[in-house]
Enzyme design. Structure first.
Site, mmCIF file in Angstrom:
data_model
loop_
_atom_site.group_PDB
_atom_site.id
_atom_site.type_symbol
_atom_site.label_atom_id
_atom_site.label_comp_id
_atom_site.label_asym_id
_atom_site.label_seq_id
_atom_site.Cartn_x
_atom_site.Cartn_y
_atom_site.Cartn_z
ATOM 1 N N PRO A 1 3.140 2.595 -1.742
ATOM 2 C CA PRO A 1 3.607 3.758 -3.136
ATOM 3 C C PRO A 1 2.238 4.177 -3.536
ATOM 4 O O PRO A 1 2.911 5.530 -3.783
ATOM 5 C CB PRO A 1 3.561 2.308 -4.101
ATOM 6 N N TYR A 2 0.867 3.671 -3.105
ATOM 7 C CA TYR A 2 -0.459 4.926 -3.001
ATOM 8 C C TYR A 2 0.050 5.640 -1.948
ATOM 9 O O TYR A 2 -0.504 7.298 -2.266
ATOM 10 C CB TYR A 2 -1.528 4.224 -3.389
ATOM 11 N N VAL A 3 0.069 5.758 -1.317
ATOM 12 C CA VAL A 3 0.180 6.910 0.043
ATOM 13 C C VAL A 3 1.630 7.636 -0.285
ATOM 14 O O VAL A 3 1.201 8.373 0.042
ATOM 15 C CB VAL A 3 0.828 5.973 2.110
ATOM 16 N N LYS B 1 -0.196 10.265 -3.116
ATOM 17 C CA LYS B 1 -0.896 10.572 -2.712
ATOM 18 C C LYS B 1 -0.680 11.690 -1.986
ATOM 19 O O LYS B 1 -0.370 13.132 -1.543
ATOM 20 C CB LYS B 1 -1.928 9.920 -2.017
ATOM 21 N N PHE C 1 0.419 -1.257 0.555
ATOM 22 C CA PHE C 1 0.026 0.017 0.115
ATOM 23 C C PHE C 1 0.744 1.191 0.257
ATOM 24 O O PHE C 1 0.972 2.387 -0.297
ATOM 25 C CB PHE C 1 -1.114 0.257 1.355
#
Lengths: 216, 216
Positions: A130-132, A135, A128
């Site tokens: 990379p997504y955080v 963003k 998770f």
């Protein structure tokens, strides 16, 4: 207001365009990747424009040239590769910010994720993270961008029908929130200038959306 | 000078530590992920410190606390997944910048890639774009970071022996450059304050490295 919805074909985007058109007072302009996606939005009486977040800033600026506000609610989604995470969630967001600036549109609403802090990056499971990170940097870019921004950090998104009631603030604990309610939080934020320059978390809760936004 | 080399176990990093130690005047501190990587650097008389770019800013700050300069020459490499691109090439670089600041180290040398401009992102083949995006935002972060930075944009890296001769500048055309020469360009940049606040491209060329750096 005319509002450019970037990521209109996503689930929050579809609810948002419906709310905007339902107001009878404001107009949505749905930014879409594919001509085939137009019908849903045209049936609602919304405008549409074809532009790709992987394209150039100029394309987004052109889509934004006649609007009063831009909403970024696009997301690469959990099923795409991590290449799309950096290309859409980070670079697509930044290009949308820069496109809005280029078009002279000052009002900007960013749909972030619940927690994009440094702490959240470090604590995220590796799949998770990379997504955080994506963003996080998109949010940092917006905070530094000299726009009238509002940054919305939704809880865990569900497809449940909206309840119309939410809890908002910077210290609410993570919980579910329906995409329909988030769409209405976005629309209410656009209508209330108290949200300018602010960021807040949103979960399902106990306060009618309009009242919750006023309290910010 | 004592110089923290982040990415010391990479090929440029190994050449750089060798050059620094070879000077007899300066000391390298190799930042490594694994204890097993220490021997090469200890044999050269360099210091070592174990820290992970996927860890916390504080870990990097601790590694940097007794040095005069930090060099970021880490890279996720072409064989890792795109998740590592955003975690190492972007977030690892930013954490190193923030770690240096936290440790009070003002001198920073960033090994970027040849072209990290918006134009380069848009023109990159899809498989390469995530890397260019990651380097773009890392470079932007450094430019805004209020450090005495030098940003080096190497051409296409080769494992050939260094020639000692390069072309440098902002308008050189892309061409090969050996990792050994890049390592010496880094070391020379650290020794010459004319490089502070500058960024430049480097390819194999015709001017002795020391002279090329002086001309900047």
């Amino acid at each position: 207001m005319k509002i450019l919805v970037v990521g209109a074909n996503g689930q929050i985007g579809k609810h948002l365009v419906k709310s905007i058109q339902g107001s009878g007072e404001h107009v949505a302009k749905a930014m879409l990747r594919k001509v085939e996606q137009k019908a849903y939005f045209e049936d609602l009486g919304a405008e549409t424009v074809i532009a790709n977040l992987e394209g150039e800033i100029e394309d987004i600026a052109r889509a934004a040239e006649d609007v009063d506000a831009v909403v970024f609610t696009a997301g690469s989604g959990p099923k795409t590769g991590k290449d799309k995470t950096i290309m859409v969630d980070l670079d697509g967001a930044v290009k949308t910010i820069e496109g809005a600036k280029k078009a002279g549109v000052n009002r900007f609403v960013m749909i972030s994720s619940f927690d994009t802090s440094r702490k959240a990056i470090q604590e995220a499971p590796e799949s998770f993270a990379p997504y955080v990170i994506a963003k996080h940097y998109a949010d940092e870019w917006l905070r530094a961008a000299d726009l009238d921004y509002t940054m919305i950090h939704p809880g865990m998104l569900t497809n449940d029908s909206g309840t119309g009631n939410v809890d908002v603030g910077t210290s609410v604990k993570v919980a579910n929130v329906s995409r329909e309610d988030i769409a209405n939080v976005i629309f209410e934020s656009l209508k209330n200038d108290v949200t300018i320059g602010k960021e807040f978390k949103v979960i399902n809760g106990h306060t009618p959306i309009q009242e919750a936004i006023k309290s910010l």
